[in-house]
Design a protein around this motif. Structure first.
Motif, PDB file in Angstrom:
ATOM      1  N   ALA A  11      21.416 -61.899  -5.885  1.00 62.69           N
ATOM      2  CA  ALA A  11      21.517 -60.742  -5.663  1.00 62.69           C
ATOM      3  C   ALA A  11      20.060 -60.297  -5.355  1.00 62.69           C
ATOM      4  CB  ALA A  11      22.198 -58.955  -6.019  1.00 62.69           C
ATOM      5  N   LEU A  12      18.984 -60.488  -5.817  1.00 58.83           N
ATOM      6  CA  LEU A  12      17.806 -59.803  -5.872  1.00 58.83           C
ATOM      7  C   LEU A  12      16.759 -61.078  -5.243  1.00 58.83           C
ATOM      8  CD1 LEU A  12      17.026 -58.724  -9.191  1.00 58.83           C
ATOM      9  CD2 LEU A  12      17.618 -57.519  -7.728  1.00 58.83           C
ATOM     10  N   SER A  18      16.328 -61.534   2.392  1.00 61.15           N
ATOM     11  CA  SER A  18      17.214 -61.427   3.863  1.00 61.15           C
ATOM     12  C   SER A  18      17.062 -59.986   4.585  1.00 61.15           C
ATOM     13  CB  SER A  18      18.663 -61.368   4.004  1.00 61.15           C
ATOM     14  OG  SER A  18      18.963 -59.334   2.079  1.00 61.15           O
ATOM     15  N   ARG A  19      15.966 -59.001   3.599  1.00 63.70           N
ATOM     16  CA  ARG A  19      15.702 -57.540   3.593  1.00 63.70           C
ATOM     17  C   ARG A  19      14.277 -57.891   4.030  1.00 63.70           C
ATOM     18  NH1 ARG A  19      19.271 -53.731  -0.471  1.00 63.70           N
ATOM     19  NH2 ARG A  19      17.831 -52.075   0.292  1.00 63.70           N
ATOM     20  N   GLY A  20      13.420 -59.037   3.933  1.00 64.79           N
ATOM     21  CA  GLY A  20      12.247 -59.452   3.758  1.00 64.79           C
ATOM     22  C   GLY A  20      10.866 -58.586   3.020  1.00 64.79           C
ATOM     23  N   PHE A  21      11.729 -58.739   2.162  1.00 67.59           N
ATOM     24  CA  PHE A  21      10.520 -57.524   0.397  1.00 67.59           C
ATOM     25  C   PHE A  21       9.774 -58.438   0.637  1.00 67.59           C
ATOM     26  CE2 PHE A  21      14.817 -56.217  -1.554  1.00 67.59           C
ATOM     27  CZ  PHE A  21      14.871 -54.608  -0.687  1.00 67.59           C
ATOM     28  N   ASP A  22       8.505 -57.864   0.787  1.00 66.70           N
ATOM     29  CA  ASP A  22       7.423 -58.390   0.432  1.00 66.70           C
ATOM     30  C   ASP A  22       7.723 -58.987  -1.633  1.00 66.70           C
ATOM     31  OD1 ASP A  22       4.957 -59.810  -0.298  1.00 66.70           O
ATOM     32  OD2 ASP A  22       3.421 -57.650   0.103  1.00 66.70           O
ATOM     33  N   ALA A  23       7.874 -60.144  -1.889  1.00 71.22           N
ATOM     34  CA  ALA A  23       8.409 -59.929  -3.361  1.00 71.22           C
ATOM     35  C   ALA A  23       8.597 -61.907  -3.125  1.00 71.22           C
ATOM     36  CB  ALA A  23       9.012 -59.177  -3.529  1.00 71.22           C
ATOM     37  N   GLN A  24       8.589 -62.143  -4.807  1.00 73.46           N
ATOM     38  CA  GLN A  24       9.199 -63.366  -5.149  1.00 73.46           C
ATOM     39  C   GLN A  24       9.282 -64.094  -6.188  1.00 73.46           C
ATOM     40  OE1 GLN A  24       4.816 -65.894  -4.559  1.00 73.46           O
ATOM     41  NE2 GLN A  24       6.371 -67.734  -5.716  1.00 73.46           N
ATOM     42  N   VAL A  25      10.270 -64.807  -6.138  1.00 72.55           N
ATOM     43  CA  VAL A  25      10.712 -65.201  -7.768  1.00 72.55           C
ATOM     44  C   VAL A  25      10.067 -65.633  -8.528  1.00 72.55           C
ATOM     45  CG1 VAL A  25      12.864 -65.883  -8.984  1.00 72.55           C
ATOM     46  CG2 VAL A  25      12.955 -63.897  -7.785  1.00 72.55           C
ATOM     47  N   VAL A  26       8.974 -65.937  -9.349  1.00 72.53           N
ATOM     48  CA  VAL A  26       8.169 -67.029  -9.701  1.00 72.53           C
ATOM     49  C   VAL A  26       8.672 -67.638 -10.718  1.00 72.53           C
ATOM     50  CG1 VAL A  26       5.863 -65.658  -9.172  1.00 72.53           C
ATOM     51  CG2 VAL A  26       7.009 -65.325 -11.399  1.00 72.53           C
ATOM     52  N   GLY A 177      13.264 -53.368  -3.689  1.00 67.09           N
ATOM     53  CA  GLY A 177      12.686 -53.298  -2.532  1.00 67.09           C
ATOM     54  C   GLY A 177      11.675 -52.773  -3.177  1.00 67.09           C
ATOM     55  N   TRP A 178      11.601 -51.182  -3.090  1.00 66.61           N
ATOM     56  CA  TRP A 178      10.805 -50.372  -3.994  1.00 66.61           C
ATOM     57  C   TRP A 178      10.134 -50.406  -4.429  1.00 66.61           C
ATOM     58  CZ3 TRP A 178      15.905 -46.212  -6.350  1.00 66.61           C
ATOM     59  CH2 TRP A 178      16.127 -46.463  -4.929  1.00 66.61           C
ATOM     60  N   LEU A 179      10.048 -51.461  -5.631  1.00 62.26           N
ATOM     61  CA  LEU A 179       8.370 -51.960  -6.868  1.00 62.26           C
ATOM     62  C   LEU A 179       8.245 -52.771  -5.937  1.00 62.26           C
ATOM     63  CD1 LEU A 179      11.585 -52.962 -10.297  1.00 62.26           C
ATOM     64  CD2 LEU A 179       9.510 -50.949  -9.870  1.00 62.26           C
TER      65      LEU A 179
END
Ligand code: GAR
Length: 204
Positions: A11-12, A18-26, A177-179
């Motif tokens: 889900a993350l 899908s929600r375009g978060f500025d995040a990457q699963v390293v 998303g908040w993080l």
């Protein structure tokens, strides 16, 4: 970090896309080589690592090796997503403020295991899930957000678990998303402050 199915991890990962978060699963790290979530992560092209506890004489020794493995990826946050080991104080302190867990109950009710069985057995009419910062107190860290579901008269633990899981996936993605947006912080009193565009508590 996962130990099993990895549906929260999925889900993350899905929410980032899908929600375009500025995040990457390293990396996706598991203590269990057979965790089904690992295969899914590999198929997405994500880095995966397994560190088995066997061979380590103490929990602390294992957790030190685990911390070293995780640090090599230099993560901003470490998200526990069904990671089914209790982490020792050393690990928790090393990642203090960036270690987050999802727990399948409305904490502080029902810490530990078999939360859905406990919810049914005690007769609570509302149940749900909690995303919280991890502290050395098991399932006791500052709460970031909670989602609530009803307990229905004919619920079995499995049926209730499925209802909660839907809420987990939505809640954990919101928190990510908040993080990622830098909207969550811990006050000096250890309370969570969220500058969220969406509610920190909701009923599904
Ligand atoms: C989830 O329900 C999660 O909240 C729970 O394990 C399940 C993992 O499912 N975690 C704990 O109980 C931690 N104490 P998943 O592997 O499909 O995400």
């Amino acid at each position: 970090m996962i130990s099993g199915r990895g549906s929260n991890m999925q889900a993350l990962v899905d929410a980032i896309a899908s929600r375009g978060f500025d995040a990457q699963v390293v990396a996706v790290v598991s203590d269990k080589p057979e965790a089904p979530g690992l295969l899914w992560a590999q198929r997405q092209g994500l880095e995966t690592r397994v560190l088995k506890p066997a061979g380590y004489l103490t929990r602390e020794a294992y957790d030190q090796a685990l911390a070293a493995l995780v640090e090599r990826f230099d993560p901003d946050y470490v998200l526990l997503a069904g990671f089914m080991r209790i982490l020792s104080d050393g690990f928790v302190q090393q990642f203090a403020g960036r270690l987050v867990n999802i727990h399948p109950s409305l904490l502080p009710a029902f810490p530990g295991l078999k939360t859905h069985e406990q919810a049914i057995a005690t007769g609570v009419q509302w149940h749900g899930c909690t995303v919280h910062f991890v502290t050395p107190v098991l399932d006791g860290g500052p709460i970031i957000a909670q989602a609530v579901v009803p307990v229905l008269a004919d619920d079995t633990p499995n049926v209730l678990a499925q209802r909660v899981l839907v809420a987990e996936h939505r809640l954990y993605a919101d928190v990510l998303g908040w993080l990622a947006a830098g909207r969550v912080r811990l006050s000096s009193q250890g309370r969570v402050i969220v500058d969220a565009g969406s509610p920190r508590a909701y009923v599904l």
